[in-house]
Design a protein around this motif. Structure first.
Motif, PDB file in Angstrom:
ATOM      1  N   LEU A  53      20.534   1.367  -4.627  1.00  0.00           N
ATOM      2  CA  LEU A  53      21.729   1.391  -3.780  1.00  0.00           C
ATOM      3  C   LEU A  53      22.047   2.819  -3.357  1.00  0.00           C
ATOM      4  O   LEU A  53      21.801   3.771  -4.095  1.00  0.00           O
ATOM      5  N   GLY A  54      22.631   2.937  -2.169  1.00  0.00           N
ATOM      6  CA  GLY A  54      23.127   4.229  -1.715  1.00  0.00           C
ATOM      7  C   GLY A  54      22.158   5.059  -0.911  1.00  0.00           C
ATOM      8  O   GLY A  54      22.410   6.235  -0.647  1.00  0.00           O
ATOM      9  N   GLY A  55      21.039   4.473  -0.498  1.00  0.00           N
ATOM     10  CA  GLY A  55      20.126   5.208   0.361  1.00  0.00           C
ATOM     11  C   GLY A  55      20.651   5.276   1.790  1.00  0.00           C
ATOM     12  O   GLY A  55      21.459   4.447   2.217  1.00  0.00           O
ATOM     13  N   ALA A  56      20.195   6.277   2.523  1.00  0.00           N
ATOM     14  CA  ALA A  56      20.600   6.421   3.928  1.00  0.00           C
ATOM     15  C   ALA A  56      19.466   7.084   4.691  1.00  0.00           C
ATOM     16  O   ALA A  56      18.775   7.957   4.162  1.00  0.00           O
ATOM     17  N   ALA A  57      19.273   6.653   5.953  1.00  0.00           N
ATOM     18  CA  ALA A  57      18.149   7.128   6.754  1.00  0.00           C
ATOM     19  C   ALA A  57      18.594   7.975   7.936  1.00  0.00           C
ATOM     20  O   ALA A  57      17.795   8.270   8.821  1.00  0.00           O
ATOM     21  N   ASP A  58      19.851   8.410   7.959  1.00  0.00           N
ATOM     22  CA  ASP A  58      20.365   9.139   9.116  1.00  0.00           C
ATOM     23  C   ASP A  58      20.374  10.644   8.847  1.00  0.00           C
ATOM     24  O   ASP A  58      19.638  11.140   7.991  1.00  0.00           O
ATOM     25  N   GLU A  59      21.217  11.366   9.589  1.00  0.00           N
ATOM     26  CA  GLU A  59      21.290  12.824   9.424  1.00  0.00           C
ATOM     27  C   GLU A  59      21.827  13.243   8.059  1.00  0.00           C
ATOM     28  O   GLU A  59      21.663  14.401   7.648  1.00  0.00           O
ATOM     29  N   ASN A  60      22.464  12.319   7.352  1.00  0.00           N
ATOM     30  CA  ASN A  60      22.912  12.556   5.980  1.00  0.00           C
ATOM     31  C   ASN A  60      22.051  11.736   5.026  1.00  0.00           C
ATOM     32  O   ASN A  60      22.557  10.999   4.179  1.00  0.00           O
ATOM     33  N   ALA A  61      20.758  11.891   5.150  1.00  0.00           N
ATOM     34  CA  ALA A  61      19.802  11.060   4.417  1.00  0.00           C
ATOM     35  C   ALA A  61      19.994  11.171   2.913  1.00  0.00           C
ATOM     36  O   ALA A  61      20.367  12.224   2.382  1.00  0.00           O
TER      37      ALA A  61
ATOM     38  N   ILE B  55      18.388   9.263  -0.959  1.00  0.00           N
ATOM     39  CA  ILE B  55      17.512   8.345  -1.675  1.00  0.00           C
ATOM     40  C   ILE B  55      18.372   7.502  -2.599  1.00  0.00           C
ATOM     41  O   ILE B  55      19.219   8.018  -3.332  1.00  0.00           O
ATOM     42  N   GLY B  56      18.177   6.197  -2.563  1.00  0.00           N
ATOM     43  CA  GLY B  56      19.004   5.292  -3.333  1.00  0.00           C
ATOM     44  C   GLY B  56      18.832   5.438  -4.834  1.00  0.00           C
ATOM     45  O   GLY B  56      17.804   5.922  -5.330  1.00  0.00           O
ATOM     46  N   ASP B  57      19.859   5.000  -5.562  1.00  0.00           N
ATOM     47  CA  ASP B  57      19.856   5.034  -7.019  1.00  0.00           C
ATOM     48  C   ASP B  57      19.370   3.697  -7.570  1.00  0.00           C
ATOM     49  O   ASP B  57      19.811   2.635  -7.110  1.00  0.00           O
ATOM     50  N   ILE B  58      18.501   3.734  -8.566  1.00  0.00           N
ATOM     51  CA  ILE B  58      18.040   2.502  -9.209  1.00  0.00           C
ATOM     52  C   ILE B  58      19.194   1.901 -10.007  1.00  0.00           C
ATOM     53  O   ILE B  58      19.835   2.577 -10.808  1.00  0.00           O
ATOM     54  N   VAL B  59      19.455   0.616  -9.771  1.00  0.00           N
ATOM     55  CA  VAL B  59      20.596  -0.042 -10.415  1.00  0.00           C
ATOM     56  C   VAL B  59      20.327  -0.302 -11.889  1.00  0.00           C
ATOM     57  O   VAL B  59      21.166  -0.020 -12.757  1.00  0.00           O
ATOM     58  N   GLY B  60      19.181  -0.886 -12.197  1.00  0.00           N
ATOM     59  CA  GLY B  60      18.880  -1.267 -13.570  1.00  0.00           C
ATOM     60  C   GLY B  60      17.674  -2.176 -13.610  1.00  0.00           C
ATOM     61  O   GLY B  60      16.805  -2.095 -12.725  1.00  0.00           O
ATOM     62  N   PRO B  61      17.581  -3.067 -14.585  1.00  0.00           N
ATOM     63  CA  PRO B  61      16.435  -3.974 -14.679  1.00  0.00           C
ATOM     64  C   PRO B  61      16.226  -4.790 -13.410  1.00  0.00           C
ATOM     65  O   PRO B  61      17.188  -5.143 -12.705  1.00  0.00           O
ATOM     66  N   ALA B  62      14.969  -5.093 -13.135  1.00  0.00           N
ATOM     67  CA  ALA B  62      14.618  -5.830 -11.918  1.00  0.00           C
ATOM     68  C   ALA B  62      15.025  -7.293 -12.017  1.00  0.00           C
ATOM     69  O   ALA B  62      15.239  -7.840 -13.108  1.00  0.00           O
ATOM     70  N   PHE B  63      15.114  -7.938 -10.853  1.00  0.00           N
ATOM     71  CA  PHE B  63      15.485  -9.356 -10.755  1.00  0.00           C
ATOM     72  C   PHE B  63      14.257 -10.163 -10.356  1.00  0.00           C
ATOM     73  O   PHE B  63      13.428  -9.695  -9.570  1.00  0.00           O
ATOM     74  N   ASP B  64      14.147 -11.382 -10.858  1.00  0.00           N
ATOM     75  CA  ASP B  64      13.018 -12.200 -10.450  1.00  0.00           C
ATOM     76  C   ASP B  64      13.280 -12.792  -9.064  1.00  0.00           C
ATOM     77  O   ASP B  64      14.365 -12.649  -8.496  1.00  0.00           O
ATOM     78  N   GLU B  65      12.272 -13.461  -8.540  1.00  0.00           N
ATOM     79  CA  GLU B  65      12.354 -13.968  -7.169  1.00  0.00           C
ATOM     80  C   GLU B  65      13.518 -14.933  -6.969  1.00  0.00           C
ATOM     81  O   GLU B  65      14.143 -14.964  -5.906  1.00  0.00           O
ATOM     82  N   ASP B  66      13.846 -15.697  -7.983  1.00  0.00           N
ATOM     83  CA  ASP B  66      14.915 -16.686  -7.864  1.00  0.00           C
ATOM     84  C   ASP B  66      16.297 -16.048  -7.843  1.00  0.00           C
ATOM     85  O   ASP B  66      17.264 -16.692  -7.408  1.00  0.00           O
ATOM     86  N   ARG B  67      16.414 -14.812  -8.303  1.00  0.00           N
ATOM     87  CA  ARG B  67      17.731 -14.184  -8.424  1.00  0.00           C
ATOM     88  C   ARG B  67      17.957 -13.019  -7.474  1.00  0.00           C
ATOM     89  O   ARG B  67      19.071 -12.492  -7.397  1.00  0.00           O
ATOM     90  N   ILE B  68      16.941 -12.594  -6.724  1.00  0.00           N
ATOM     91  CA  ILE B  68      17.106 -11.383  -5.926  1.00  0.00           C
ATOM     92  C   ILE B  68      18.086 -11.592  -4.768  1.00  0.00           C
ATOM     93  O   ILE B  68      18.898 -10.714  -4.464  1.00  0.00           O
ATOM     94  N   ALA B  69      18.066 -12.754  -4.123  1.00  0.00           N
ATOM     95  CA  ALA B  69      19.029 -12.999  -3.045  1.00  0.00           C
ATOM     96  C   ALA B  69      20.451 -13.031  -3.599  1.00  0.00           C
ATOM     97  O   ALA B  69      21.397 -12.528  -2.965  1.00  0.00           O
ATOM     98  N   ASP B  70      20.619 -13.628  -4.791  1.00  0.00           N
ATOM     99  CA  ASP B  70      21.933 -13.618  -5.437  1.00  0.00           C
ATOM    100  C   ASP B  70      22.392 -12.190  -5.716  1.00  0.00           C
ATOM    101  O   ASP B  70      23.570 -11.857  -5.554  1.00  0.00           O
TER     102      ASP B  70
END
Length: 552
Positions: free
Chosen positions: A487-495, A497-512
């Protein structure tokens, strides 16, 4: 628009004939795959999971209607009826057969296109702001300088075998619309105190397993010194860049380990030897190239366009589309139109042969026959009269291209992932489709506003997930696909790099998980106009993390 000169025509034609012979030798068994590999890569031909993939260069993302029609023809004749537009403003065909590739290259050459330097450790396609030449806020048309870079870098003998692939981006305004901070070299056009154009030069950006933002090594470079300064940077990199470790070979690692000040000193030292030599752009050269990008024959129009207001008031769907996909133009009475290649539940960046042909026809009918490819995997029509927007929209509706979601949460950037790529660890396309369907309600999407979501199927980060507001990285854990969120990445003039939130989510939970992030944003933002990135920078990671893992 730039047109090939006699050298370009001869060179590309000769390359096609040369590769035709190489393909014939491979099919006949006279070349092994290992022997053939460097030859095909020099012509943009990859071997992926299921088939060959051909990547076609679209210099600075600019196409004529004739060229787009030819891409549609190639998709129908040699592929499975579609093409995939990429974050480098290129197009990829995922299913060509080897025997057909020389014919494809010949068909591309017929409309002044090729696949040269779309692969390998060389200078790749230069990225430009897709609104170059028409943006109301630009300093200068960045395509002019991209074309100069293209001519300089094509088959440059000193830089054809760099330590690693090399990418340059140019933006023409204070608003960075070319992600310059995530490139090996980023150039930001600006004016000096006397109104003369030049560049802020950034070096050492890149994503992949070690995401790093580029740093400024020169605040202002006069435009006449563009090529000599680029040459100095590339020479330092070519001499000092790592060749013993592919993971440490990019210039971002060299800049980081050398230090910005020392790297800048090395470049300036090298530049001192060549700055006033043959690479100094001669008087009239910039003007000569600029003439190829002369503005079209605009009409004198009223910017108010009362009929547009009436049309918007009478059609909610059209009004929503104008609100998200239409932007200001520097000329009164004209507009810049984004054509979304992200239908809800669709595959990001894909366009069918019929859709390509339809866009080409609409560009001729309502514009000046020009189309742009954006780094967000969409198409753009740069010069549409406001009075023609409703008719254009109707044409897009008929072609299935009128999704009103440009710059919204379903305008997702996604790589092909494990469905195609042999480097991927996880699928990206099904995740993009699931998230897109989750936010498909137009009113809800409009209420959420501008939130960027990018999904990469592996650490190579082809979908730029590191610089998305919500970034998703597919990872493999003991044969099962999981998705790490940043979270928190940006691609503009104030670029950023996003911060890793924590443990990864499986395919069934990523949209949630994405929906939870959006819900926290909506609850915490200060008014409907506060962008996601501003909310995130104000409240930080903690509220999002707490909600995401509250039940686990």
């Amino acid at each position: 628009m730039y047109r090939y000169d006699e050298f370009d025509h001869t060179f590309v034609t000769q390359r096609v004939a040369q590769f035709r012979e190489q393909v014939a030798r491979r099919i006949a068994g006279e070349l092994t795959e290992d022997e053939f590999k460097p030859l095909r890569l020099m012509n943009g031909l990859y071997l992926q999971l299921h088939a060959y993939m051909l990547r076609v260069a679209i210099p600075y993302g600019t196409l004529s209607s004739r060229q787009l029609r030819q891409l549609g023809y190639i998709a129908r004749r040699y592929d499975r009826g579609y093409g995939h537009f990429t974050t480098r403003q290129n197009i990829q065909f995922n299913w060509p057969t080897l025997k057909d590739v020389p014919d494809i290259l010949a068909d591309l050459a017929a409309v002044e296109m090729h696949a040269i330097q779309t692969s390998g450790n060389c200078i790749r396609n230069t990225t430009a702001d897709a609104t170059a030449g028409v943006a109301a806020d630009e300093v200068a048309d960045s395509r002019i300088y991209c074309e100069i870079i293209r001519q300089w870098s094509t088959l440059h003998p000193e830089f054809s075998f760099l330590p690693r692939k090399f990418k340059i981006a140019v933006t023409g305004s204070g608003r960075d619309r070319a992600v310059t901070a995530a490139h090996d070299i980023g150039l930001r056009l600006k004016l000096d105190a006397d109104g003369n154009p030049g560049f802020e030069v950034l070096v050492g950006g890149g994503q992949g397993r070690t995401p790093i933002l580029a740093v400024t090594i020169r605040e202002f470079l006069p435009e006449r010194h563009l090529l000599s300064y680029l040459e100095a940077i590339l020479r330092v990199y070519n001499q000092l860049g790592r060749r013993d470790n592919i993971y440490k070979a990019r210039i971002k690692i060299l800049v980081r380990e050398t230090g910005r000040d020392e790297f800048a000193r090395l470049v300036e030292e090298e530049w001192a030897h060549i700055r006033d030599g043959e690479l100094r752009l001669p008087d009239g050269e910039i003007e000569r190239i600029q003439a190829y990008f002369a503005p079209p024959a605009y009409q004198a129009l009223d910017d108010a366009c009362p009929e547009l207001a009436v049309q918007r008031a009478g059609n909610r769907a059209f009004d929503a589309w104008v609100g998200s996909n239409v932007e200001a133009h520097k000329r009164p009475g004209y507009a810049v139109v984004t054509i979304s290649l992200k239908p809800h539940g669709g595959i990001p960046g894909d366009a069918s042969a019929e859709q390509m042909e339809a866009v080409a026809d609409l560009a001729d009918r309502y514009g000046f026959g020009e189309i742009r490819v954006t780094y967000k995997q969409n198409l753009l029509l740069p010069d549409i009269r406001k009075g023609d927007l409703f008719a254009l929209w109707q044409g897009l509706v008929a072609a299935g291209l009128a999704t009103a979601n440009a710059h919204r949460v379903t305008d997702i950037i996604a790589c092909p992932g494990l469905d195609y790529c042999n480097l991927a660890n996880a699928r990206a396309i099904p995740v993009a489709q699931a998230i897109s369907e989750r936010f498909a309600d137009p009113e809800r999407e409009r209420a959420i506003g501008n939130v960027t979501v990018n999904i990469s199927g592996c650490i190579n980060a082809c979908a730029h997930h590191h610089v998305a507001n919500i970034g998703i990285l597919g990872v493999d854990k003991k044969g099962k696909e999981f998705y790490q969120v940043t979270l928190g990445g940006a691609a503009d003039e104030n670029a950023a790099i996003g911060d890793i939130v924590g443990p990864a989510f499986d395919e069934d939970r990523i949209a949630d998980a994405v929906e939870t992030v959006v819900d926290v944003y909506l609850a915490e933002r200060r008014g409907a106009d506060e962008p996601f990135i501003d909310t995130y920078r104000r409240i930080g990671l903690k509220p999002f993390k707490e909600k995401l893992y509250a039940a686990h």
